[in-house]
Design an enzyme around this catalytic site. Structure first.
Site, mmCIF file in Angstrom:
data_model
loop_
_atom_site.group_PDB
_atom_site.id
_atom_site.type_symbol
_atom_site.label_atom_id
_atom_site.label_comp_id
_atom_site.label_asym_id
_atom_site.label_seq_id
_atom_site.Cartn_x
_atom_site.Cartn_y
_atom_site.Cartn_z
ATOM 1 N N LYS A 114 -8.274 7.649 -5.454
ATOM 2 C CA LYS A 114 -7.020 7.050 -4.972
ATOM 3 C C LYS A 114 -5.932 8.112 -4.874
ATOM 4 O O LYS A 114 -5.651 8.812 -5.833
ATOM 5 C CB LYS A 114 -6.576 5.931 -5.921
ATOM 6 C CG LYS A 114 -5.166 5.374 -5.637
ATOM 7 C CD LYS A 114 -4.793 4.231 -6.583
ATOM 8 C CE LYS A 114 -3.333 3.806 -6.400
ATOM 9 N NZ LYS A 114 -2.944 2.714 -7.323
ATOM 10 N N ASP A 168 4.044 5.442 -5.569
ATOM 11 C CA ASP A 168 3.856 3.999 -5.493
ATOM 12 C C ASP A 168 5.122 3.270 -5.935
ATOM 13 O O ASP A 168 5.366 3.098 -7.125
ATOM 14 C CB ASP A 168 2.671 3.585 -6.379
ATOM 15 C CG ASP A 168 2.402 2.083 -6.314
ATOM 16 O OD1 ASP A 168 2.958 1.418 -5.413
ATOM 17 O OD2 ASP A 168 1.623 1.593 -7.160
ATOM 18 N N LYS A 221 8.372 -2.419 -7.437
ATOM 19 C CA LYS A 221 8.245 -2.286 -8.892
ATOM 20 C C LYS A 221 9.625 -2.305 -9.539
ATOM 21 O O LYS A 221 10.603 -1.892 -8.927
ATOM 22 C CB LYS A 221 7.580 -0.937 -9.222
ATOM 23 C CG LYS A 221 6.095 -0.901 -8.979
ATOM 24 C CD LYS A 221 5.509 0.407 -9.489
ATOM 25 C CE LYS A 221 4.021 0.478 -9.210
ATOM 26 N NZ LYS A 221 3.247 -0.569 -9.916
ATOM 27 N N ASP A 235 0.322 8.669 -9.023
ATOM 28 C CA ASP A 235 -0.619 7.648 -8.540
ATOM 29 C C ASP A 235 -1.703 8.243 -7.624
ATOM 30 O O ASP A 235 -2.491 7.526 -7.025
ATOM 31 C CB ASP A 235 0.155 6.527 -7.835
ATOM 32 C CG ASP A 235 -0.505 5.161 -7.981
ATOM 33 O OD1 ASP A 235 -1.383 5.021 -8.847
ATOM 34 O OD2 ASP A 235 -0.147 4.250 -7.213
ATOM 35 N N ASP A 292 1.938 -4.331 -3.998
ATOM 36 C CA ASP A 292 1.812 -3.369 -5.095
ATOM 37 C C ASP A 292 0.349 -3.163 -5.500
ATOM 38 O O ASP A 292 0.038 -2.251 -6.269
ATOM 39 C CB ASP A 292 2.649 -3.834 -6.291
ATOM 40 C CG ASP A 292 2.904 -2.715 -7.296
ATOM 41 O OD1 ASP A 292 2.623 -1.549 -6.953
ATOM 42 O OD2 ASP A 292 3.383 -3.018 -8.400
ATOM 43 N N GLU A 330 -1.938 -1.766 -3.867
ATOM 44 C CA GLU A 330 -2.230 -0.946 -2.691
ATOM 45 C C GLU A 330 -3.421 -0.013 -2.900
ATOM 46 O O GLU A 330 -4.063 0.395 -1.936
ATOM 47 C CB GLU A 330 -0.982 -0.123 -2.310
ATOM 48 C CG GLU A 330 -0.785 1.195 -3.070
ATOM 49 C CD GLU A 330 -0.599 1.020 -4.568
ATOM 50 O OE1 GLU A 330 -0.217 -0.087 -4.990
ATOM 51 O OE2 GLU A 330 -0.840 1.976 -5.329
ATOM 52 N N ARG A 336 -6.412 -0.513 -4.202
ATOM 53 C CA ARG A 336 -7.684 -1.101 -3.771
ATOM 54 C C ARG A 336 -7.770 -1.146 -2.243
ATOM 55 O O ARG A 336 -8.854 -1.095 -1.672
ATOM 56 C CB ARG A 336 -7.840 -2.485 -4.402
ATOM 57 C CG ARG A 336 -6.749 -3.448 -4.052
ATOM 58 C CD ARG A 336 -6.680 -4.633 -5.033
ATOM 59 N NE ARG A 336 -6.147 -4.237 -6.333
ATOM 60 C CZ ARG A 336 -6.015 -5.055 -7.372
ATOM 61 N NH1 ARG A 336 -6.392 -6.315 -7.277
ATOM 62 N NH2 ARG A 336 -5.528 -4.622 -8.524
HETATM 63 N N1 BES Z 1 -0.410 2.364 -9.481
HETATM 64 C C1 BES Z 1 -0.363 1.063 -10.021
HETATM 65 C C2 BES Z 1 -1.059 0.961 -11.370
HETATM 66 C C3 BES Z 1 -0.433 1.727 -12.505
HETATM 67 C C4 BES Z 1 0.429 1.095 -13.368
HETATM 68 C C5 BES Z 1 -0.774 3.041 -12.741
HETATM 69 C C6 BES Z 1 0.984 1.781 -14.420
HETATM 70 C C7 BES Z 1 -0.223 3.738 -13.797
HETATM 71 C C8 BES Z 1 0.651 3.103 -14.638
HETATM 72 C C9 BES Z 1 -1.041 0.084 -9.075
HETATM 73 O O1 BES Z 1 -0.921 0.362 -7.730
HETATM 74 C C10 BES Z 1 -0.396 -1.243 -9.292
HETATM 75 O O2 BES Z 1 0.763 -1.372 -8.996
HETATM 76 N N2 BES Z 1 -1.151 -2.206 -9.783
HETATM 77 C C11 BES Z 1 -0.643 -3.509 -10.020
HETATM 78 C C12 BES Z 1 -1.725 -4.484 -9.643
HETATM 79 C C13 BES Z 1 -1.233 -5.912 -9.611
HETATM 80 C C14 BES Z 1 -0.215 -6.096 -8.512
HETATM 81 C C15 BES Z 1 -2.429 -6.814 -9.393
HETATM 82 C C16 BES Z 1 -0.288 -3.623 -11.493
HETATM 83 O O3 BES Z 1 -0.971 -3.047 -12.327
HETATM 84 O O4 BES Z 1 0.699 -4.271 -11.798
HETATM 85 ZN ZN ZN Z 2 -0.667 2.321 -7.271
HETATM 86 MN MN MN Z 3 0.871 -0.423 -6.898
#
Ligand code: BES
Ligand code: ZN
Ligand code: MN
Length: 505
Positions: free
Chosen positions: A271, A276, A283, A294, A353, A355, A357
């Site tokens: 990834k 992000d 966020k 990210d 968010d 993104e 996947r």
């Molecule tokens: N990049 C984030 C995940 C992340 C969170 C990495 C904290 C490092 C530290 C990812 O893109 C994300 O935002 N995931 C969401 C998924 C949710 C919307 C299902 C998350 O973890 O909140």
């Molecule tokens: Zn992310």
């Molecule tokens: Mn995200």
């Protein structure tokens, strides 16, 4: 950095500091007690007086005042033998190197038989060399510094490491070269992880990939937006469309000179979200700056294949990195939008968010279209993984016990940790969607890490596949952990992925 094995008597080693790892609650081994004796029983007396506890990773620096050739000794506790693994060992040595690097350009690690035996990991034919390699890896990892943009700070480093007590000879020399290479690749991943998004755009990442490709003689291909459109990469394009910087898909290929004719083609897919924000599903403010990292998965596959180019396994390997910025903006994807991925599956993006996947979906389809037979993706995918497992371990999910076993063996050899989460039939329903083949999030806070895997699995064409969620293991900033795991970026899975082709035989 230079690494050498030597057999010199411990009292006569020429170095700025001797690093002496020992096990909690056990007597010092032969060589190390010789150091203690030369110092008049200093270590024993400190232990007796509870001045040292032996708890991992306690360090005690003492001056030798002419009693040894080396002017200092750093005693480093590895903790209890039954809790020691390659991960703890590398962390202990990394702490030791951080303690010393400002004033000790040359160090010697004195390895006791007890320590060596506690570390004998029977994973591959290289097992006998792995303790020496591990020592060098720990020291080189300790040379990493986060201050890439500090103009004033001198970057003192350990320039030479001697490994004492593990023998010498050409097979050991090879292990030291390997250790240095693996740890330097890990540090290179860490540098990219911490580089801010205005200094590491998708285009900048392509330049980094060019450097690695050139050094390793790897084929580099960059898929640009028009080709993505032609290929139907609707998921990756949907993530990129809110940003002014164009997306890139980087593909590096390693082809063995002599193939084992198994026909295996391993794809490492990382990834690469260079920042992000969450997109329109924005966020919250606190901690958002960390989202510059990210792209940790993309950096890991890049530097892993850089090592693979040098170690020359007999199977073909490709590294694939979908790169984009996830931004809100006038052109951004909106929650509820429906897109079509490269394999024709339709996705309702109910949360912009989620993104990672999406970009992985098209990257995995692309890897399959390029002949990948085995797929491993590595991604900072879910915040939920730090709730489930915490920082000192990477979550693994898979459709293939065999490939997962290979990843586990590679991780053990690398001194990294992976822990499996299940993909059970009842998990499948989470992404059920009324208006498209699937939605990209379940919309409820349950099994968030597993749901990410369930989504990604739709794009692997039933090939053997392992998903590694490094959202927690790729960095940490937790005060309570800081004494146990060096804080900041870790370069997670760089070494594991570099070892992996050798475990697919
Ligand atoms: N990049 C984030 C995940 C992340 C969170 C990495 C904290 C490092 C530290 C990812 O893109 C994300 O935002 N995931 C969401 C998924 C949710 C919307 C299902 C998350 O973890 O909140
Ligand atoms: Zn992310
Ligand atoms: Mn995200």
């Amino acid at each position: 950095m230079q690494a050498k094995t030597i057999e010199t008597e411990v009292t006569k080693i020429e170095a700025d500091c001797l690093i002496v790892p020992y096990l909690q609650g056990e007597p010092l081994g032969l060589q190390v007690s010789q150091i203690d004796r030369a110092l008049g029983g200093l270590w024993s007396r400190m232990a007796e007086a509870n001045e040292i506890t032996g708890r991992f990773p306690e360090r005690k620096l003492v001056a030798t005042l002419g009693k040894l050739t080396a002017p200092r000794v750093l005693f480093v506790s590895l903790g209890r033998a039954d809790q020691l693994d390659g991960y703890r060992l590398r962390n202990a040595l990394q702490f030791a190197a951080r303690d010393l690097r400002a004033f000790c350009p040359k160090v010697a690690v004195v390895v006791d038989a007890a320590v060596r035996d506690a570390l004998a990991v029977p994973v591959t034919g290289q097992a006998s060399q792995s303790p020496a390699r591990a020592m060098v890896e720990g020291i080189v990892l300790g040379n990493y510094q986060p201050g890439e943009f500090k103009m004033a700070e001198a970057t003192a480093q350990i320039k030479e490491v001697l490994v004492v007590g593990l023998g010498s000879g050409s097979d050991l020399a090879g292990a030291l070269v390997a250790g240095k290479r693996l740890a330097e690749a890990t540090n290179a991943t860490r540098v990219l992880q911490w580089r801010p998004s205005n200094r590491l755009t998708p285009a900048d990442f392509v330049e980094e990939a060019g450097v690695v490709a050139k050094a390793g003689g790897l084929r580099l291909k960059v898929v640009e937006r028009p080709e993505m459109e032609k290929l139907g990469m609707g998921a990756l394009l949907a993530v990129a469309q809110g940003s002014h910087v164009p997306p890139k898909l980087v593909v590096l290929r390693y082809k063995p000179r002599s193939s084992d004719r198994s026909g295996k083609v391993l794809a490492l897919v990382g990834k690469g979200i260079t920042f992000d924000t969450g997109g329109i599903s924005l966020k919250p403010n606190p901690g958002m700056a960390n989202m510059k990292s990210d792209m940790s998965g993309a950096a890991a596959v890049l530097h892993a294949i850089g090592v693979i180019a040098k170690t020359e396994p007999h199977i073909e390997v490709m590294a694939v990195a979908p790169l984009a910025e996830n931004m809100p903006g006038g052109g951004a994807t909106k929650p509820g939008d429906v897109v079509v991925a490269m394999n024709g599956k339709t996705i309702e993006i109910n949360n912009t968010d989620a993104e990672g996947r999406l970009v992985l979906a098209d990257a995995l389809c692309y890897a399959v279209s390029q002949g990948a037979t085995h797929l491993v993706d590595v991604a900072t995918l879910t915040g939920a993984v730090s709730i489930a497992l915490g920082h000192p371990v990477t979550a693994a999910m898979s459709n293939s016990p065999e490939l997962l076993a290979a990843v586990r063996a590679a991780a053990q050899e690398a001194g990294e940790r992976v822990w499996e989460l299940p993909l059970l039939p009842e998990h499948d329903v989470a992404l059920t969607c009324d208006i498209a083949d699937m939605r990209n999030t379940a919309g409820i806070p349950a099994a968030g890490t597993i749901n990410g895997a369930i989504f990604i699995r739709e794009f692997v064409a039933d090939r053997p596949w392992v998903h590694l969620d490094i959202a927690a293991s790729s960095y940490h900033d937790e005060p309570l952990l800081a004494g146990l795991v060096p804080k900041g970026p870790t370069g997670a899975m760089t070494r594991t992925l570099a070892h992996l082709p050798f475990h697919l035989g």
